[in-house]
Motif scaffolding. Structure first.
Motif, PDB file in Angstrom:
ATOM      1  N   VAL A 370       0.822  -1.307   0.135  1.00 11.85           N
ATOM      2  CA  VAL A 370      -0.026   0.042  -0.027  1.00 11.85           C
ATOM      3  C   VAL A 370       0.934   1.165  -0.105  1.00 11.85           C
ATOM      4  CG1 VAL A 370      -1.705   1.455   1.282  1.00 11.85           C
ATOM      5  CG2 VAL A 370      -1.831  -1.193   1.254  1.00 11.85           C
ATOM      6  N   HIS A 371       0.504   2.304  -0.769  1.00 14.07           N
ATOM      7  CA  HIS A 371       1.155   3.472  -0.978  1.00 14.07           C
ATOM      8  C   HIS A 371       0.158   4.502  -0.791  1.00 14.07           C
ATOM      9  CE1 HIS A 371       4.157   6.287  -2.904  1.00 14.07           C
ATOM     10  NE2 HIS A 371       4.688   6.208  -1.671  1.00 14.07           N
TER      11      HIS A 371
ATOM     12  N   THR B 527       6.306  -7.013   3.774  1.00 10.79           N
ATOM     13  CA  THR B 527       6.386  -7.859   5.213  1.00 10.79           C
ATOM     14  C   THR B 527       5.614  -7.205   6.238  1.00 10.79           C
ATOM     15  OG1 THR B 527       8.211  -6.703   5.354  1.00 10.79           O
ATOM     16  CG2 THR B 527       8.746  -8.939   4.915  1.00 10.79           C
ATOM     17  N   HIS B 528       4.501  -6.348   5.687  1.00 16.36           N
ATOM     18  CA  HIS B 528       3.617  -5.933   6.497  1.00 16.36           C
ATOM     19  C   HIS B 528       3.780  -4.913   7.605  1.00 16.36           C
ATOM     20  CE1 HIS B 528       0.898  -8.380   4.299  1.00 16.36           C
ATOM     21  NE2 HIS B 528       1.632  -9.472   4.528  1.00 16.36           N
ATOM     22  N   LYS B 547       2.268  -2.990  12.522  1.00 20.42           N
ATOM     23  CA  LYS B 547       1.129  -3.736  12.713  1.00 20.42           C
ATOM     24  C   LYS B 547       0.472  -4.314  11.700  1.00 20.42           C
ATOM     25  CE  LYS B 547      -0.427  -1.161  16.769  1.00 20.42           C
ATOM     26  NZ  LYS B 547      -1.371  -0.219  17.359  1.00 20.42           N
ATOM     27  N   LYS B 548       0.265  -5.745  11.551  1.00 23.74           N
ATOM     28  CA  LYS B 548       0.328  -6.275  10.363  1.00 23.74           C
ATOM     29  C   LYS B 548      -1.313  -6.225   9.661  1.00 23.74           C
ATOM     30  CE  LYS B 548       2.933 -10.490   9.835  1.00 23.74           C
ATOM     31  NZ  LYS B 548       3.092 -11.748   9.572  1.00 23.74           N
ATOM     32  N   GLU B 549      -2.218  -6.250  10.548  1.00 16.57           N
ATOM     33  CA  GLU B 549      -3.412  -6.267  10.306  1.00 16.57           C
ATOM     34  C   GLU B 549      -4.176  -4.732  10.341  1.00 16.57           C
ATOM     35  OE1 GLU B 549      -2.889  -9.836   9.519  1.00 16.57           O
ATOM     36  OE2 GLU B 549      -4.718  -8.820   8.927  1.00 16.57           O
ATOM     37  N   ALA B 550      -3.570  -3.800  10.571  1.00 21.92           N
ATOM     38  CA  ALA B 550      -4.021  -2.230  10.818  1.00 21.92           C
ATOM     39  C   ALA B 550      -4.326  -1.746   9.541  1.00 21.92           C
ATOM     40  CB  ALA B 550      -2.801  -1.640  11.396  1.00 21.92           C
ATOM     41  N   THR B 551      -5.562  -0.998   9.487  1.00 24.64           N
ATOM     42  CA  THR B 551      -6.012  -0.472   8.232  1.00 24.64           C
ATOM     43  C   THR B 551      -5.278   0.962   8.345  1.00 24.64           C
ATOM     44  OG1 THR B 551      -7.713   0.557   9.365  1.00 24.64           O
ATOM     45  CG2 THR B 551      -8.405  -1.687   8.572  1.00 24.64           C
ATOM     46  N   LEU B 552      -5.539   1.743   7.247  1.00 20.92           N
ATOM     47  CA  LEU B 552      -4.859   3.044   7.078  1.00 20.92           C
ATOM     48  C   LEU B 552      -5.354   3.793   8.299  1.00 20.92           C
ATOM     49  CD1 LEU B 552      -3.082   4.270   4.934  1.00 20.92           C
ATOM     50  CD2 LEU B 552      -5.418   4.926   3.509  1.00 20.92           C
ATOM     51  N   ASP B 557      -4.633   6.758  13.687  1.00 24.68           N
ATOM     52  CA  ASP B 557      -4.928   6.980  15.076  1.00 24.68           C
ATOM     53  C   ASP B 557      -3.695   6.737  15.945  1.00 24.68           C
ATOM     54  OD1 ASP B 557      -8.121   5.272  14.923  1.00 24.68           O
ATOM     55  OD2 ASP B 557      -7.438   7.122  14.736  1.00 24.68           O
ATOM     56  N   ASP B 558      -2.902   5.794  15.778  1.00 27.64           N
ATOM     57  CA  ASP B 558      -1.134   5.515  16.133  1.00 27.64           C
ATOM     58  C   ASP B 558      -0.663   6.864  16.019  1.00 27.64           C
ATOM     59  OD1 ASP B 558      -0.661   2.117  15.786  1.00 27.64           O
ATOM     60  OD2 ASP B 558      -2.015   3.277  17.571  1.00 27.64           O
ATOM     61  N   VAL B 559      -0.591   7.266  14.996  1.00 25.71           N
ATOM     62  CA  VAL B 559       0.494   8.566  14.540  1.00 25.71           C
ATOM     63  C   VAL B 559      -0.314   9.619  15.304  1.00 25.71           C
ATOM     64  CG1 VAL B 559       0.963  10.323  12.934  1.00 25.71           C
ATOM     65  CG2 VAL B 559       1.056   7.685  12.170  1.00 25.71           C
TER      66      VAL B 559
END
Lengths: 429, 573
Positions: A370-371, B527-528, B547-552, B557-559
């Protein structure tokens, strides 16, 4: 004595920048130059200006390349400010792109490979090697005679069309039933004289008939498109021309029967045999007859006049434009350009962004899944999976969750429409 | 060093091929070509004609690229096996390096079962931005301590003498520097090359200002000063100096501070050991200390030890051995227990004036032209400089506990120039500073303890970040966390930056540099792991979120959380 094809009818071809002085500032300021020279430093082709006047440059280029060759190395790319100088060394030919378009080294080298393949398409690799083995200083310019329009046209297309970067072709969007009908009509004329039957319009494929064992590589198809576009004389009469399809067989010629069957639809019948003009001309007549009887000729002419589907038709909130490539079918689809991208400058900026995304996602060592990035004027999403590649442009203020939802909506629309957007199963014999 | 594993895989890291400094205007004819070369070093010895050919190639590349890109000619060249880089810090003076790429050599079997060797050159693992930064940094440090190249040449009435002097200076500086460069290390912290700051609370800030003002009014010939706490800058002067000069001086001091700290720890350790035994004799005691390498470092030589490839400032680097100078002054029998508090200045406050060799630095005049522009614009502004844009200063540095004070005394003011050569001045200055500093040391210690509480949790985090402010060059990074005594904390805690992540960070950084209009970039690798780059107002933040499964949206939110936690309130740099 091998037959060396010469495109006679192009003596009238006038190049827009043909007389530009290579010492002038105007010349050096072009956004992308292509140079082809022999390994001895003799100029063969330049996109801008007259190649007979760039020998001082080609001499320097040859000296630079040789320095590294002597050290058992090979030069690949020079970076200077906004410019990239990308090299492709193919035996007796050196190709160089000088570009400030922000395309990556990989992308520019792919384009040089296309130019090289275009030359092979005219000469075949066997001839090319033989020419240089026999006479190192042979003036390839003479031999390439009228290929300039094709190299020029290819240079322009490669900037305008994402298909080169994606290594895939675009089909005209049309009703599956109509496409299947046309395909079955092509089946009528299959014979041992026929290798491929191709029906195209405006750089898009309508349908294709091929042997089961020989798929048509997109790179070869791009050269076919380029040949058809590169000359206006195909429009006025039936033509019979030798052509080498490098991915199919770079050592030998095929022969193509080319004829426009409506104002915008072009039929190509490709044969391994150089003496089958009349048989293929007859085949064309049968095809046209059957298309007319089946009411299909009108249908495909209408398809050819359409500008493609609009983004509004797709109906995804926030989405301004996208390019979707189906990896399995090696085809891509993309809607027409709506505001702001109907402005050529905005369109060019958008392509620049797509190319940046594509380059990052296809990095050899560190590809991305994804980019996503945001600028004041748009948000771009690049998404690669094992089955597709998606490049999508949204407005700059769209939230990430809205963007993710819209992307999924888009994928659902494409799935729903896929029979009409792509050729899912080629016609084979 | 080749590393072969059991699968027959050989990993060869990148290494220097050759490095040179040249000026084509010094030898324009075919016979005088060799005069162009001002400094040259290479991995293998190479005959003169090969060197000339290499310089000729470099010039050919510059001239050819100039046709299309006149203001920014050839910057780097990628070949299959090498990387060349070019830097023109002053008109017609070129710094040029050729690096052999790292590669992986595999022996496999081909279709007929015969062994086949394939070599994969790792072009993408050597980042142009990192190489460029190293060349710029090398010149920056050279220039601070030696002045611009042209300056040295013009200092002598006879041009040949000037060129010879320049060649000597280049040799002295670059010979060590080039071979210390570790091309394999891909750390964004090195490319970004920022200054570590410790932010101050408002009240500490006020105290700092009055402390500095007091000193500068008591000593009028001190035109500017910096204050460093441990290895972090807390006061960066009155704003007349360009930030990159401040960075150079800070970087230089930090290496001295690290060594002094190491020396002090060593002394402390020995002292504790000796307490258990009787001190046999005065001389035996001093002999055991003077025999050690550490002591011999503190000579009064003016050769600066510059090692731009130092790892993150907290770690201690082993000192080079300079010519030793005993702390036992020959003229007296007094034993001075340890070098003086002057890191830059006389080590023995009771020696003769002739022992003093003050350090001179050459700094750019105009603050405005450097402070906002990024280093790639420095190239243009460098070209506008002539001798009148350089000021010379004496550099004096004083360390007490964790506080280091750095003073700039203009070269051309007579009072200051006289004082720095007088031992009497240093003695009185030492007395003044040691009493004056006590208050500020306590305040800074308090400040430090408060900020440490926040930073202590960096090590455990599942993400890593790097923050950079282009205008102040402030950098704050948790990418490679070190504990305060310099050792790497156990990597089982928190995220370790893999080499893949390190490269991806550099690439993201290059993208943000290349596309200044982008405000944020999110990438998810194959590599996720996610890497985010965010920019606003000249500040940039890079975060690695594995975090492999995190969405955009989840990564965003983390940021947001990290930004709120680390970069708000008193933590704004």
């Amino acid at each position: 004595m091998p037959v060396i094809p010469v495109y006679e009818e192009y003596s009238g071809y006038r190049r827009k920048y043909g007389h530009e002085d290579p010492q002038s500032a105007n010349w050096s300021r072009h956004r992308k130059h292509f140079f082809i020279l022999s390994s001895a430093g003799k100029p063969i082709y330049t996109r801008y200006g007259d190649e007979s006047r760039i020998s001082s440059y080609t001499g320097v280029i040859q000296a630079i390349v040789s320095f590294f060759v002597d050290a058992e190395d090979s030069i690949r790319c020079i970076n200077a400010g906004n410019h990239k100088f990308v090299f492709l060394l193919k035996g007796p030919l050196y190709l160089l792109a000088v570009s400030r378009t922000n395309e990556s080294e990989t992308q520019l080298r792919e384009q040089l490979k296309y130019l090289y393949n275009q030359i092979l398409s005219v000469l075949t690799s066997t001839q090319l090697t033989r020419i240089f083995e026999q006479r190192i200083n042979f003036d390839l310019r003479r031999l390439l005679g009228g290929t300039e329009p094709f190299l020029d046209n290819l240079a322009t297309s490669m900037s305008d069309e994402p298909g080169f970067m994606l290594g895939s072709i675009r089909c005209a969007r049309m009703n599956k039933e109509l496409r299947d009908k046309v395909g079955s009509i092509l089946q009528i004329v299959k014979s041992k004289d026929l290798l491929y039957a191709i029906l195209i319009t405006n750089n898009k494929l309508i349908t294709l008939l091929r042997p089961k064992k020989h798929s048509l590589h997109p790179a070869d198809l791009h050269l076919v498109f380029n040949m058809v576009n590169g000359s206006s004389t195909f429009r006025s009469a039936e033509s019979w021309t030798p052509i080498c399809l490098p991915k199919f067989n770079n050592k030998g010629f095929l022969h193509a029967y080319v004829c426009y069957i409506t104002a915008n639809v072009c039929l190509l019948l490709i044969s391994p045999d150089k003496d089958k003009f009349f048989e293929l001309s007859d085949a064309k007549s049968i095809i046209v007859e059957q298309l007319t009887i089946g009411n299909a000729l009108q249908g495909i002419e209408e398809v050819s006049q359409s500008e493609g589907y609009s983004i509004a038709e797709v109906g995804v909130p926030g989405l301004r434009h996208f390019i979707y490539k189906s990896k399995q079918h090696v085809q891509y689809t993309s809607p027409s350009f709506m505001s702001p991208y109907n402005d050529p400058r905005e369109k060019r900026k958008l392509f620049k962004l797509y190319r940046y995304t594509h380059d990052r996602m296809h990095s050899r060592i560190r590809p991305l899944k994804v980019h996503y990035y945001v600028s004041p004027s748009e948000t771009i999403l690049g998404w690669v999976t094992s089955t597709f590649e998606l490049y999508a442009a949204f407005g700059p203020l769209i939230s990430k969750s809205a963007l993710t939802n819209s992307s999924h909506t888009l994928l659902r629309w494409i799935k729903k429409e896929e029979e009409n957007l792509f050729i899912l199963n080629s016609q084979v014999f | 060093m080749d590393i072969a594993n059991s699968h027959g895989l050989v990993n060869v890291p990148p290494s220097l091929s050759y490095f040179c400094v040249y000026n084509p205007s010094f030898g324009r004819t075919e016979d005088s070509q060799a005069d162009q070369l001002l400094y040259y070093t290479s991995k293998k010895t190479v005959p003169m004609d090969v060197k000339i050919r290499q310089v000729g190639l470099a010039q050919g590349l510059v001239n050819f690229t100039r046709v299309f890109s006149p203001s920014k000619p050839c910057e780097n060249v990628h070949t299959q096996k090498n990387r060349l880089a070019f830097y023109e810090p002053e008109p017609d003076y070129w710094i040029h390096i050729s690096i052999e790429l790292g590669y992986v050599k595999k022996v496999t079997k081909d279709k007929e079962g015969k062994p086949k060797t394939t070599i994969d050159y790792l072009d993408a693992n050597l980042h142009d931005s990192g190489v460029k930064r190293m060349l710029e940094l090398g010149y920056e440090m050279y220039r601070i301590f030696n002045g611009p190249f042209e300056y040295t040449v013009r200092e002598y009435t006879e041009r040949a003498a000037g060129i010879k002097a320049l060649k000597n200076k280049l040799e002295e500086f670059f010979a060590n520097w080039v071979f210390e460069w570790d091309f394999e290390k891909t750390e964004l912290t090195k490319t970004v090359d920022g200054i570590l700051y410790m932010p101050l609370s408002d009240s500490a800030e006020l105290q700092m200002t009055s402390f500095v003002n007091q000193i500068q009014s008591d000593y009028e010939y001190i035109s500017d000063m910096f204050v460093i706490w441990q290895n972090k800058l807390v006061y960066r002067g009155n704003g007349t100096l360009p930030v990159n000069n401040i960075r150079g001086i800070w970087r230089h001091l930090v290496s001295y501070i690290a060594e002094r700290d190491a020396h002090d720890r060593e002394i402390e350790r020995k002292r504790k050991n000796k307490e258990a035994e009787k001190v046999s004799s005065f001389k035996g005691f001093t002999r055991s200390i003077s025999g050690s390498n550490l002591f011999s470092y503190f000579s009064s030589s003016t050769t600066p030890k510059v090692s731009p490839s130092t790892s993150p400032p907290n770690s201690s680097t082993p000192p080079e051995s300079h010519s030793s100078s005993s702390l036992l002054s020959p003229s007296t029998q007094i034993f001075i227990p340890g070098p003086s508090n002057f890191l830059l200045g006389p080590t023995n406050l009771h020696g003769p004036d002739e022992d003093i060799h003050p350090v001179i630095v050459y700094l750019s005049k105009n603050s405005n032209s450097c402070s906002i522009k990024k280093t790639d614009n420095q190239h243009d502004e460098e070209h506008n400089e002539d001798d009148s844009d350089i000021d010379e200063y004496y550099l004096v540095a004083y360390k007490q506990n964790a506080l280091t004070l750095v003073f700039l005394i203009p070269f051309n003011l007579s009072e200051g120039s006289t004082k720095v050569h007088e031992m009497v001045f240093y003695r009185s200055f030492h007395n003044y500073l040691s009493s004056q500093s006590e208050g500020i040391i306590n305040i800074l210690n308090e400040n430090y303890e408060k900020s440490r509480k926040l930073g202590r949790t960096d090590v455990d985090k599942e993400y890593r970040y790097l923050f950079f402010n282009k205008m102040t060059l402030a950098v704050k990074s948790s990418l490679y966390p070190f504990s305060s005594n310099g050792s790497l904390t156990s990597s089982s805690k928190g995220l370790t930056i893999t080499s893949e992540m390190a490269h991806a960070l550099c690439e993201l950084h290059e993208d943000l540099e290349k596309y200044p209009q982008l405000t944020e970039i999110y990438t998810r690798s194959s590599t996720h792991f996610w890497i985010v780059g965010k920019r606003s107002d000249g500040r940039v933040l890079y975060i690695v979120v594995p975090k492999k499964e995190a969405t955009l949206a989840e990564v965003e939110d983390d940021v947001r959380r990290i930004t709120a936690l680390y970069f708000s309130g008193n933590n704004i740099y």
